[in-house]
Design a protein around this motif. Structure first.
Motif, PDB file in Angstrom:
ATOM      1  N   SER A 162      -5.290 -27.505   4.469  1.00 57.38           N
ATOM      2  CA  SER A 162      -4.797 -28.514   5.411  1.00 57.38           C
ATOM      3  C   SER A 162      -3.789 -29.465   4.766  1.00 57.38           C
ATOM      4  N   HIS A 163      -2.709 -29.716   5.461  1.00 62.95           N
ATOM      5  CA  HIS A 163      -1.717 -30.705   5.036  1.00 62.95           C
ATOM      6  C   HIS A 163      -0.832 -31.050   6.222  1.00 62.95           C
ATOM      7  N   TYR A 164      -0.345 -32.267   6.251  1.00 63.51           N
ATOM      8  CA  TYR A 164       0.539 -32.675   7.342  1.00 63.51           C
ATOM      9  C   TYR A 164       1.862 -31.914   7.288  1.00 63.51           C
ATOM     10  N   ALA A 165       2.347 -31.654   6.070  1.00 63.71           N
ATOM     11  CA  ALA A 165       3.625 -30.958   5.911  1.00 63.71           C
ATOM     12  C   ALA A 165       3.428 -29.450   6.007  1.00 63.71           C
ATOM     13  N   THR A 166       4.137 -28.819   6.922  1.00 67.93           N
ATOM     14  CA  THR A 166       3.995 -27.383   7.124  1.00 67.93           C
ATOM     15  C   THR A 166       4.391 -26.600   5.876  1.00 67.93           C
ATOM     16  N   GLU A 167       5.434 -27.022   5.183  1.00 71.49           N
ATOM     17  CA  GLU A 167       5.872 -26.307   3.980  1.00 71.49           C
ATOM     18  C   GLU A 167       4.776 -26.303   2.917  1.00 71.49           C
ATOM     19  N   VAL A 168       4.065 -27.406   2.791  1.00 67.59           N
ATOM     20  CA  VAL A 168       2.980 -27.481   1.809  1.00 67.59           C
ATOM     21  C   VAL A 168       1.840 -26.547   2.216  1.00 67.59           C
ATOM     22  N   ALA A 169       1.488 -26.557   3.503  1.00 70.87           N
ATOM     23  CA  ALA A 169       0.424 -25.677   3.983  1.00 70.87           C
ATOM     24  C   ALA A 169       0.783 -24.212   3.756  1.00 70.87           C
ATOM     25  N   VAL A 170       2.035 -23.859   3.969  1.00 68.70           N
ATOM     26  CA  VAL A 170       2.483 -22.477   3.755  1.00 68.70           C
ATOM     27  C   VAL A 170       2.358 -22.097   2.280  1.00 68.70           C
ATOM     28  N   LYS A 171       2.774 -22.984   1.383  1.00 67.39           N
ATOM     29  CA  LYS A 171       2.671 -22.703  -0.051  1.00 67.39           C
ATOM     30  C   LYS A 171       1.217 -22.537  -0.476  1.00 67.39           C
ATOM     31  N   ARG A 172       0.355 -23.372   0.056  1.00 66.29           N
ATOM     32  CA  ARG A 172      -1.062 -23.259  -0.281  1.00 66.29           C
ATOM     33  C   ARG A 172      -1.636 -21.943   0.241  1.00 66.29           C
ATOM     34  N   ALA A 173      -1.203 -21.543   1.427  1.00 62.79           N
ATOM     35  CA  ALA A 173      -1.677 -20.278   1.992  1.00 62.79           C
ATOM     36  C   ALA A 173      -1.233 -19.098   1.142  1.00 62.79           C
ATOM     37  N   GLN A 174      -0.001 -19.163   0.654  1.00 63.27           N
ATOM     38  CA  GLN A 174       0.522 -18.067  -0.164  1.00 63.27           C
ATOM     39  C   GLN A 174      -0.266 -17.943  -1.468  1.00 63.27           C
ATOM     40  N   LEU A 175      -0.578 -19.086  -2.082  1.00 58.25           N
ATOM     41  CA  LEU A 175      -1.360 -19.051  -3.311  1.00 58.25           C
ATOM     42  C   LEU A 175      -2.743 -18.457  -3.043  1.00 58.25           C
ATOM     43  N   ALA A 176      -3.373 -18.873  -1.949  1.00 61.24           N
ATOM     44  CA  ALA A 176      -4.693 -18.346  -1.616  1.00 61.24           C
ATOM     45  C   ALA A 176      -4.640 -16.834  -1.404  1.00 61.24           C
ATOM     46  N   LYS A 177      -3.622 -16.377  -0.725  1.00 61.06           N
ATOM     47  CA  LYS A 177      -3.472 -14.938  -0.506  1.00 61.06           C
ATOM     48  C   LYS A 177      -3.255 -14.210  -1.820  1.00 61.06           C
ATOM     49  N   ASP A 178      -2.384 -14.754  -2.667  1.00 58.00           N
ATOM     50  CA  ASP A 178      -2.089 -14.114  -3.954  1.00 58.00           C
ATOM     51  C   ASP A 178      -3.336 -13.987  -4.827  1.00 58.00           C
ATOM     52  N   LEU A 179      -4.261 -14.940  -4.675  1.00 58.75           N
ATOM     53  CA  LEU A 179      -5.462 -14.956  -5.508  1.00 58.75           C
ATOM     54  C   LEU A 179      -6.627 -14.195  -4.881  1.00 58.75           C
ATOM     55  N   GLY A 180      -6.401 -13.629  -3.699  1.00 59.16           N
ATOM     56  CA  GLY A 180      -7.412 -12.769  -3.105  1.00 59.16           C
ATOM     57  C   GLY A 180      -8.391 -13.436  -2.156  1.00 59.16           C
ATOM     58  N   ALA A 181      -8.031 -14.593  -1.594  1.00 61.13           N
ATOM     59  CA  ALA A 181      -8.921 -15.262  -0.650  1.00 61.13           C
ATOM     60  C   ALA A 181      -9.091 -14.429   0.614  1.00 61.13           C
ATOM     61  N   ARG A 182     -10.252 -14.516   1.210  1.00 59.46           N
ATOM     62  CA  ARG A 182     -10.528 -13.810   2.464  1.00 59.46           C
ATOM     63  C   ARG A 182      -9.749 -14.436   3.619  1.00 59.46           C
ATOM     64  N   ALA A 183      -9.623 -15.768   3.592  1.00 55.38           N
ATOM     65  CA  ALA A 183      -8.957 -16.495   4.668  1.00 55.38           C
ATOM     66  C   ALA A 183      -8.607 -17.886   4.171  1.00 55.38           C
ATOM     67  N   VAL A 184      -7.820 -18.593   4.962  1.00 55.02           N
ATOM     68  CA  VAL A 184      -7.568 -20.008   4.714  1.00 55.02           C
ATOM     69  C   VAL A 184      -8.093 -20.801   5.900  1.00 55.02           C
ATOM     70  N   MET A 185      -8.465 -22.034   5.638  1.00 54.83           N
ATOM     71  CA  MET A 185      -8.929 -22.916   6.704  1.00 54.83           C
ATOM     72  C   MET A 185      -8.005 -24.120   6.779  1.00 54.83           C
ATOM     73  N   MET A 186      -7.698 -24.539   7.989  1.00 56.09           N
ATOM     74  CA  MET A 186      -6.800 -25.665   8.134  1.00 56.09           C
ATOM     75  C   MET A 186      -7.092 -26.444   9.415  1.00 56.09           C
ATOM     76  N   MET A 187      -6.952 -27.759   9.295  1.00 55.36           N
ATOM     77  CA  MET A 187      -7.008 -28.624  10.459  1.00 55.36           C
ATOM     78  C   MET A 187      -5.604 -28.734  11.046  1.00 55.36           C
ATOM     79  N   ALA A 188      -5.525 -29.312  12.225  1.00 53.21           N
ATOM     80  CA  ALA A 188      -4.221 -29.604  12.810  1.00 53.21           C
ATOM     81  C   ALA A 188      -3.491 -30.597  11.913  1.00 53.21           C
TER      82      ALA A 188
END
Length: 305
Positions: free
Chosen positions: A82-108
């Motif tokens: 979760s982050h207010y800035a979409t670019e930050v949320a996207v970067k965090r999602a990419q890292l999670a995917k690269d490291l093998g996470a099952r999913a990401v969770m995010m609030m609005a």
């Protein structure tokens, strides 16, 4: 991508700190090992109950990398982004995917009390994170202050391939879960509840497939889910009734400090330190909590003994 339903208990891992407030990575590893040993179906890291709002960006990346490596695929992991800035949320999602996470969770998207994403902005943020190609769990939590009506959640589930899982924690969660499942059908892959399981029975009756709880008593939370899923509601009620005083005390009196208190008692971690401005758990509240937990003999309170 084949969508996989999430069932059972998905505890949030508390973040381990030393008494001086620095990260305790050895303790973090023990937290994860303890959660694995509870038989949890999965684990969530860097969520609100992980004190994500008290962790800086560098620590966040350190914890993400450490936790994913330490788990080594033993159980699936959800990484909160979760982050207010979409670019930050996207970067965090990419890292999670690269490291093998099952999913990401995010609030609005939100920041403070007044900066809240509109329905369209929320849709756009979820869509951009979805382009990363990792399944998304939408956390419908009061903390964000953003209203997520059922029709918006269903629209995102149907139009954004990666929006598959939902953690519903709003007031009247069971009513919203029932409406979400009825309106969304197969697009609602995993409807889960949260709030430490304080409304778990009603939410399971409404169609929730599991609970994202704390790491305090996940093995007990799972028993309720399992009995209910087998159609034995009486057994689910019996177990839920047994754990409800402890869950209520956690939810209303302790918050994320409860799991830490239990884990200190069980020598999983050395310290239940919480970063300022969070106050330490009052001794009386802590003793009341442990008194309610002892009859349950939770793994968190005996894992390291």
């Amino acid at each position: 991508m084949l969508a996989n339903k999430m069932t059972g208990s998905w505890p949030v891992a508390p973040t381990a700190f030393n008494d001086d407030g620095t990260l305790d990575l050895d303790g973090m590893g023990r937290v994860l090992d303890c959660i694995v040993d509870t038989g949890a179906d999965g684990v969530c890291i860097l969520a609100n109950f992980s004190e994500q709002f008290l962790i800086d960006d560098a620590e966040r990346e350190t914890l993400t990398r450490f936790c994913m490596k330490h788990l080594g695929g033993r159980i699936p992991a959800i990484v909160t982004i979760s982050h207010y800035a979409t670019e930050v949320a996207v970067k965090r999602a990419q890292l999670a995917k690269d490291l093998g996470a099952r999913a990401v969770m995010m609030m609005a998207p939100y920041h403070g009390a007044l900066m809240r994403g509109s329905a369209q902005q929320t849709y756009e943020q979820l869509a951009q994170v979805g382009e990363v190609g990792i399944p998304i769990m939408i956390q419908d939590a009061p903390l964000s202050g953003v209203e997520l009506p059922v029709d918006l959640l269903v629209r995102m589930a149907r139009e954004i391939e990666m929006v598959q899982h939902f953690k519903i924690e709003c007031v009247g969660a069971a009513t919203k879960l029932r409406a979400l499942i009825a309106a969304g059908g197969d697009a609602i892959v995993s409807p889960l509840d949260g709030e430490e399981g304080i409304t778990q029975l009603a939410d399971l009756d409404a169609g929730a497939t599991g609970t994202m709880c704390s790491a305090m008593i996940p093995e007990w939370i799972a028993k309720v889910v399992l009995a209910h899923s087998k159609g034995d509601r009486d057994a689910a009620v019996e177990t839920y009734t047994k754990i409800l005083p402890a869950v209520n005390h956690e939810n209303r009196q302790c918050g994320f400090r409860a799991a830490k208190a239990a884990m200190v008692e069980g020598r999983v971690i050395r310290s239940d330190f919480c970063r300022h401005p969070v106050a330490p758990l009052p001794p009386e509240t802590r003793e009341e909590l442990l008194g309610l937990l002892r009859p349950l003999d939770p793994i968190s309170m005996r894992w390291g003994l």
